[in-house]
Scaffold this motif. Structure first.
Motif, short mmCIF file in Angstrom:
data_model
loop_
_atom_site.label_atom_id
_atom_site.label_comp_id
_atom_site.label_asym_id
_atom_site.label_seq_id
_atom_site.Cartn_x
_atom_site.Cartn_y
_atom_site.Cartn_z
N ALA B 172 19.17 61.81 -4.54
CA ALA B 172 20.07 60.69 -4.32
C ALA B 172 20.33 59.98 -5.64
O ALA B 172 19.43 59.87 -6.48
CB ALA B 172 19.44 59.72 -3.32
N ASP B 173 21.58 59.52 -5.84
CA ASP B 173 21.86 58.77 -7.07
C ASP B 173 21.46 57.30 -6.88
O ASP B 173 21.14 56.88 -5.78
CB ASP B 173 23.34 58.91 -7.47
N THR B 174 21.50 56.53 -7.97
CA THR B 174 21.02 55.14 -7.95
C THR B 174 21.69 54.33 -6.84
O THR B 174 21.03 53.60 -6.10
CB THR B 174 21.31 54.48 -9.31
N TRP B 175 23.01 54.45 -6.73
CA TRP B 175 23.77 53.67 -5.76
C TRP B 175 23.35 54.03 -4.33
O TRP B 175 23.18 53.15 -3.48
CB TRP B 175 25.26 53.89 -5.98
N CYS B 176 23.18 55.35 -4.13
CA CYS B 176 22.79 55.81 -2.81
C CYS B 176 21.40 55.29 -2.44
O CYS B 176 21.17 54.84 -1.33
CB CYS B 176 22.83 57.34 -2.78
N ARG B 180 20.92 53.03 0.83
CA ARG B 180 20.27 53.62 1.99
C ARG B 180 18.78 53.31 2.09
O ARG B 180 18.22 53.36 3.16
CB ARG B 180 20.47 55.15 1.98
N ILE B 181 18.14 53.06 0.94
CA ILE B 181 16.68 52.85 0.97
C ILE B 181 16.31 51.40 0.71
O ILE B 181 15.62 50.76 1.51
CB ILE B 181 15.97 53.75 -0.07
N THR B 182 16.77 50.86 -0.44
CA THR B 182 16.33 49.51 -0.82
C THR B 182 16.93 48.45 0.09
O THR B 182 16.22 47.59 0.61
CB THR B 182 16.72 49.22 -2.29
N MET B 183 18.24 48.50 0.26
CA MET B 183 18.96 47.48 1.02
C MET B 183 18.37 47.25 2.41
O MET B 183 18.08 46.10 2.76
CB MET B 183 20.43 47.91 1.11
N PRO B 184 18.19 48.31 3.22
CA PRO B 184 17.65 48.07 4.57
C PRO B 184 16.28 47.40 4.54
O PRO B 184 15.97 46.60 5.43
CB PRO B 184 17.54 49.48 5.17
#
Lengths: 309, 265
Positions: B172-176, B180-184
């Motif tokens: 996964a790239d940084t934005w992904c 998908r991971i950090t934000m939630p």
């Protein structure tokens, strides 16, 4: 520097240590890009105006209202030498100290109950203690004005008269006492929250060990619980003292002339008298008191931290 | 209460007394607001909701409500825009002087807010900034952004970073990873911070005191002015509406992310 007590509240000392292990973008450029908007904003709208205010306090106001050179300490001299103003300074410190002391006496038991109760009870007490924080200070102070009202229509007077405790209404509003009561109500959570968090971190086995070794409950409290909760107590005292010293709404509504505080004086000088340099000097004195209290608390926390090592 | 505590029997009555002390001014205000009298009296006489009708029809109150809500929304946006990136830098980047930077970012919380406000008034008048709404927005963002920095940093430090590593390893790239991971994981903390910033701005008095004018009068200032000039229960009615609004926010905060986390304590 001065923000360290708040860091301690958030537990950021320990979290910084954790963060050092979980570093993921070691790129300094990235950090600079992320930080520069807020740092620029702070420099422009916090650091610059704060320095501007302090420098204003040593400038001279000409009769036509313009402010400029020469530099002078006359405003500070005026502040400390005029009995009216030095009394406001004394009242401010007095009210802040008494409020802090009362917050300790009432806040410690509540924090103990909060830290040592069942989850349900703890949640209920937490909500009741924190909820007023979200209600505007103006609204809460209005409630106190209704309760403390002078004359028989003040609710406390009405209660005391009806219970036969007093024969004629007592004058409570517009006094130092009223300001202390109002400030205690407004800033009480600031004492309880750091205290409860410090108490919650204490290893209960230490208390058990002391009891097993024959210490009485009081001795255990004095020698184990109290010393271990001192960091939280220090943070709480600093917060309550500085916030009370810098308050405006409570003394403006409940204080009258005898409970006048520095915040009210600053407002009068800027918005009513239009003596901005003198107002800036009063503001600088207030800032010095608050930052002094914070500096002291950082020193106390630092020393304890070093002792613990 | 355990026997480990001295005078344990005293703790519960003291806590009870404190709870009464905390709730008293709020309950008294609510009781007064339904009194069927032209003046404030205790105990309230009769029952009426007409003071609420009066309050809701009061033009000053309505425009103050709109202005305060708009200002608080704009402030929350501004505080998030400044605070969240800063929190990411503090929690995820390694750079020298991180402790000092963190103290600097939180310093508006230590400085007396009343004095921050008067310093801004002086700056704006010196620079000739005369857009009242914008000036107030700047002042409110200044005192709310630190709360966002605090809650967001705390949730970032609590988020499981190995999940981010795993995602990156899986391509996964940084934005992904962020989306998908950090934000939630940090969403509850972010929401709590945003809601808290909204309330701090909505309730703010010591900044607004200096920067407001007659066309831009927020609710706390309006109530302050009314306390000195209006002696009928409509002030109590407006105050009660504010109390109910705040209670709703507290309950949402508790559900979203926990009150103590929002306070970062």
């Amino acid at each position: 520097m001065a923000a360290v007590p708040l860091d301690t509240v958030t537990g950021m000392h320990s979290s910084v240590a954790i963060a050092a292990r979980r570093v993921h973008f070691p790129r300094r450029l990235m950090a600079m890009a992320l930080l520069s908007p807020s740092m620029l904003f702070l420099a422009m709208f916090f650091a610059m105006p704060a320095l501007g205010l302090i420098s204003y306090s040593v400038l001279t106001q000409a009769p036509d209202g313009t402010v400029g050179l020469p530099l002078t300490l006359e405003h500070y001299w005026h502040f400390f030498a005029t009995p009216l103003y030095s009394r406001v300074l004394r009242t401010t410190i007095e009210i802040s100290l008494i409020t802090t002391a009362l917050a300790i006496v009432l806040g410690y038991p509540v924090a103990l109950v909060m830290a040592r109760s069942s989850p349900l009870r703890r949640q209920a007490i937490t909500i009741i203690v924190i909820a007023p924080l979200v209600v505007s200070v103006v609204v809460r102070t209005y409630g106190w004005q209704l309760i403390l009202g002078n004359g028989p229509t003040g609710i406390l007077n009405w209660l005391l008269l009806n219970c036969g405790i007093i024969k004629s209404p007592v004058a409570l509003l517009y006094s130092e006492t009223a300001v202390v009561i109002g400030s205690l109500h407004v800033f009480f959570p600031m004492m309880v929250l750091p205290l409860a968090s410090a108490l919650g971190k204490i290893d209960r086995h230490l208390e058990d060990a002391a009891r097993t070794l024959g210490a009485t409950a009081w001795r255990t409290f004095r020698r184990v619980t109290l010393p271990l909760s001192l960091p939280g107590l220090t943070v709480g005292c600093t917060l309550v003292f500085s916030l009370t010293a810098g308050s405006f709404v409570t003394p403006a509504i409940l204080g009258g002339t005898s409970g006048q505080m520095l915040g009210v004086l600053v407002e009068q000088q800027f918005l009513i008298v239009y003596n901005w340099p003198f107002g800036a000097a009063c503001a600088t004195v207030l800032v010095a008191i608050v930052l002094g209290a914070n500096f002291l608390s950082v020193r106390i926390l630092d020393r304890r931290y070093r002792c613990a090592q | 209460m355990s026997s480990r505590l001295p005078a344990a029997w005293l703790l519960v009555p003291i806590t009870g007394a404190v709870v009464i002390f905390i709730l008293a001014p709020l309950l008294v205000t609510m009781a007064t607001s339904i009194s069927n009298t032209q003046y404030i009296i205790f105990p309230p006489h009769g029952f009426t909701l007409r003071w609420y009708g009066n309050a809701l029809q009061n033009q000053d109150f309505r425009s103050a409500m709109w202005f305060s809500t708009g200002l608080a929304l704009a402030t929350t946006t501004g505080a998030l825009l400044l605070g969240v990136p800063a929190a990411f830098a503090l929690a995820r980047c390694d750079f020298p002087g991180r402790g000092a930077v963190s103290s600097l970012l939180l310093s508006p919380l230590v400085f007396p807010v009343l004095i921050t406000g008067v310093a801004l008034l002086q700056l704006f008048s010196m620079l000739g900034f005369d857009k009242t709404a914008l000036n107030m927005l700047i002042g409110h963002v200044l005192v709310t952004a630190p709360y966002v920095v605090r809650t967001t940093t705390a949730s970032l430090l609590l988020a499981d970073i190995t999940l981010e590593d795993a995602a990156r390893t899986l391509g996964a790239d940084t934005w992904c990873v962020f989306r998908r991971i950090t934000m939630p994981q940090i969403a509850p903390g972010l929401a709590a911070g945003a809601l808290f910033a909204f309330m701090v701005s909505f309730d703010n008095f010591p900044i607004s005191l200096w920067l407001a004018d007659a066309q831009h009068n927020p609710v706390p200032l309006l109530i302050f002015q009314m306390i000195a000039s209006v002696f009928e229960p409509s002030v109590a009615a407006i105050s009660t509406l504010m109390i109910l609004f705040a209670t709703a926010v507290v309950l949402i905060l508790e559900r979203v992310g926990g009150l103590r986390r929002a306070m970062a304590m």
